[in-house]
Structures are given as structure tokens and as C-alpha cells.
Design an enzyme around this catalytic site. Structure first.
Site, PDB file in Angstrom:
ATOM      1  N   GLU A 135       0.960  -1.464   0.502  1.00  0.00           N
ATOM      2  CA  GLU A 135       0.181  -0.160   0.203  1.00  0.00           C
ATOM      3  C   GLU A 135       0.877   1.061   0.241  1.00  0.00           C
ATOM      4  OE1 GLU A 135      -2.825   0.078   3.799  1.00  0.00           O
ATOM      5  OE2 GLU A 135      -3.681  -2.499   2.486  1.00  0.00           O
ATOM      6  N   GLU A 242      -5.701 -10.836  -0.644  1.00  0.00           N
ATOM      7  CA  GLU A 242      -6.659 -11.035   0.885  1.00  0.00           C
ATOM      8  C   GLU A 242      -7.961 -10.848   0.717  1.00  0.00           C
ATOM      9  OE1 GLU A 242      -4.736  -7.078   2.979  1.00  0.00           O
ATOM     10  OE2 GLU A 242      -3.492  -7.757   1.971  1.00  0.00           O
TER      11      GLU A 242
END
Ligand code: G3I
Length: 331
Positions: A135, A242
Site C-alpha cells: 500500500e 486478501e
């Protein structure tokens, strides 16, 4: 081919050649035998939900705690499961002693290099992939690097450095950049631009992790197909790292319609993985609906996983199984 009835996801995944994985709460794993049995029964790959993050391992200068990380590595070995690492660098997992320690940029860089060498080196030969950076891209328009401790300390080329350090420690492991909304839309363009630039600079990067945190109603569209195709055209792998498909529950149980809708999303994603040779795996972010991060972080939402709170397979589980089964039968 003779197939027995009621094959588990794991049996189908083994036969279809697509790793199907799960995020594990290793603390729970060390105390709850049923949880471990469910993981080993249904999945052939695992990743720690939290226990490989720097905040969990990096306790001080030259002070590392590998107790839970080692526990998962040993569990994976014992059960013949692939092990994936999440994550070496994340702005939300900077150890407080490091962030607030008043260290110079040079010291931070040197300690981080040491940390990466130590952690990646420790699992060399077993770990199949590492999320090296998680991220790093800003949510602001323009898609710049997020303003983080790492950017401040290490400078704009910090991704180049950390991928290189990871590669030095284990030249065989696949190194990933991992992000949310990397499947389609503006963030996917930013991720594509970032990894293209890393490749142009000769940085050892091998894959893109697409987190796949979806809302119920998500369906595969052409933009997502085009995105994974352009990642593959760069010579990179990609992976659904995820996956969850959250439902708006507002305190009520999921309806039959919501469950059916969720199953379509899981089926679509599995078909996408199976139809793209660059897909290195499909991972769910939690073992069952009882263990998902969603209800705690997204109030009113829940039931995002293929196993329900009592580990019973949901329509989403059947959809993934059906997709894998079609592949096995067609082979
Ligand atoms: O272990 C402590 C416990 O001792 C304490 O009593 C409790 C009180 O809050 O906190 C527990 O730690 C929590 C930990 O999850 C384990 O449950 C942390 O507060 C909490 O911040 C942590 O949240 C994790 C989050 O990342 C932050 O690290 C979630 O479980 C995990 O699902 C989530 O995962 C992230 C991925 O790494 C990156 N992509 C997004 C994804 C979802 O946010």
C-alpha cells in the site's frame, strides 16, 4: 479421471494446480486445534494475517521476535502447505520504537536492510512469495507515493532499495508489490505505472498482489481482465492476496439472495485466476466469517468469506469448488 464426491477446496486446488490460501491468526492457531484442522483441510497455502508484519517481529534494534512467525512456518511445513509472507514494509506497521526513536535516515536505512536480510533469510527455501511493500501508493489524485515514514526516511527510490535487499537475502523467492483497489480503476493504473517503472530500473520484482477486498455485488468486468493481462504482459505474476466479499448486514443474518450474489463474485474471481497463467494463487483474508477483520473495521458489514462462523461451506465455497472442478474436468 476418477474424482470422489465432496472434494475439499484443497483437494481441488491441488488437482487444478491453483494455490488456494488463507490468512491465519497465528496466535489463535497456536491455541485452537479445530481452527488448525480447518486450515489444513481446506487450503494448500497460508499467510499470516498479522504475525509477519514488522510491528509483530521487529521489537528493537537487533531485537526480533519470531515465535509466532516460526509457528506458522512450521505448521505450513508439517501440513505440506505453501507459505507466503506479508509484509516487509507497510506504513501502518512501523514499530513505535523506530518511528519515535529520533534515528537518522542513514541509521534507519541500515537497520531496515539488516531487518530485511534477517527476516527474508530466515525463511529462505520455504517462503514462496513476499509482499515486499504494501500500500505505498497514495489515494489522492495523481497517484503519488503515499507520504509515509519510509518515504521521508529513505527517499523517493525506497522501493528500489527494499526489493533489492529482499532479493539479496533470497534470490529464489517471488517478490510482490501489494495494494488495495489494484484490480481496476485509478489505483490499478498507478500500480501498473509503479511496477513498470521498477522493472525499467532493473528492480527485482516478480508480482503484483491485488488485495480484492470487494463489496457484495462485485462482478468481473473487462477492465479487470485487461488489467491482469497488462500485468502479465510485463512478465509479472499476479495474485488475489486478501480476498473477501463483504455484505451489508446491519445486524441481520445474510439472506439467501446475498449469499447467492456473493457466490457469483467468488466464482468470477476463481475463473479469472484459472483463465490467466500469470495468476499465482487465490487467497482469502480469514478462515471463516467468525475470524474476518471486516465486522471490526467496517461497522454493519460482515459475512465476507466462503466458510460461515461455524466453518460450514457457504454458496461462495461451492462456487470456488465448481470453478476448480470445471478446470479439473476440462484438463
Ligand atoms: O493482538 C491484539 C490484542 O492483544 C488486543 O487485545 C487487541 C485490542 O485491539 O488488538 C489486537 O491486535 C489487533 C490485531 O489486528 C489482531 O487482531 C490490532 O489492534 C489490529 O490493528 C490488527 O488489525 C489488523 C490490520 O491489518 C492492521 O495490522 C487486521 O487484523 C488485519 O486483517 C489487517 O490486514 C490488512 C492487511 O495487512 C493489509 N491490507 C488490508 C488488511 C485489512 O485492513
Amino acid at each position: 479421471m476418477n474424482l470422489k464426491a465432496d472434494l475439499t477446496l484443497r483437494e481441488l486446488a491441488d488437482t487444478a494446480g491453483l494455490p488456494i490460501g488463507v490468512a491465519v491468526n497465528v496466535d489463535r492457531l497456536s491455541k485452537d486445534a479445530e481452527y488448525g484442522n480447518v486450515i489444513a483441510k481446506h487450503f494448500n497455502m497460508c499467510v499470516a494475517e498479522n504475525q509477519f508484519k514488522p510491528a509483530a517481529i521487529w521489537k528493537g534494534e537487533d531485537k526480533y521476535d519470531f515465535v509466532l512467525a516460526d509457528y506458522l512456518a512450521s505448521f505450513a511445513r508439517q501440513h505440506g502447505m505453501l507459505l507466503r509472507g506479508h509484509t516487509l514494509l507497510w506504513h501502518e506497521s512501523v514499530p513505535a520504537w523506530l518511528r519515535d526513536g529520533g534515528y537518522s535516515s542513514e541509521s534507519v536505512a541500515s537497520m531496515l536492510r539488516e531487518y530485511i536480510h534477517c527476516v527474508v533469510g530466515r525463511y529462505r527455501g520455504q517462503m514462496v512469495q513476499w509482499d515486499v511493500v504494501n500500500e505505498a501508493i497514495s489515494d489522492e489524485p495523481g497517484n503519488h507515493l503515499r507520504d509515509t515514514f519510509w518515504l521521508k526516511m529513505l527517499g523517493p527510490n525506497y522501493l528500489h532499495k527494499v526489493f533489492e535487499w529482499a532479493h539479496e537475502a533470497d534470490p529464489e523467492v517471488s517478490l510482490y508489490y501489494n495494494d488495495y483497489e489494484a484490480e481496476a480503476g485509478p489505483k490499478s493504473d498507478a500500480v501498473y505505472n509503479l511496477v513498470s517503472e521498477l522493472l525499467r530500473s532493473g528492480v527485482p520484482i516478480h508480482g503484483v498482489g491485488m488485495q480484492c477486498h470487494f463489496e457484495n455485488g462485485w462482478r468481473l468486468n473487462q477492465e479487470t481482465v485487461d488489467n491482469v493481462s497488462r500485468i502479465e504482459a510485463l512478465g509479472l505474476q499476479w495474485q488475489a492476496t486478501e480476498t473477501d466479499v463483504r455484505m451489508w448486514l446491519d445486524g441481520q443474518p445474510a439472506t439467501t439472495e446475498q449469499l447467492a450474489n456473493q457466490a457469483l463474485a467468488y466464482g468470477d474471481l476463481t475463473n479469472l485466476c484459472l483463465s490467466h497463467p500469470g495468476c499465482a494463487g487465490l487467497l482469502f483474508w480469514g478462515v471463516s466469517d467468525a475470524h474476518s477483520w471486516i465486522p471490526g473495521f467496517r461497522k454493519g458489514w460482515g459475512a465476507p468469506l466462503p466458510l460461515d462462523e461455524a466453518y460450514r461451506p457457504k454458496p461462495a465455497y461451492s462456487a470456488v469448488s465448481q470453478s476448480l472442478l470445471s478446470r479439473v474436468i476440462a484438463a
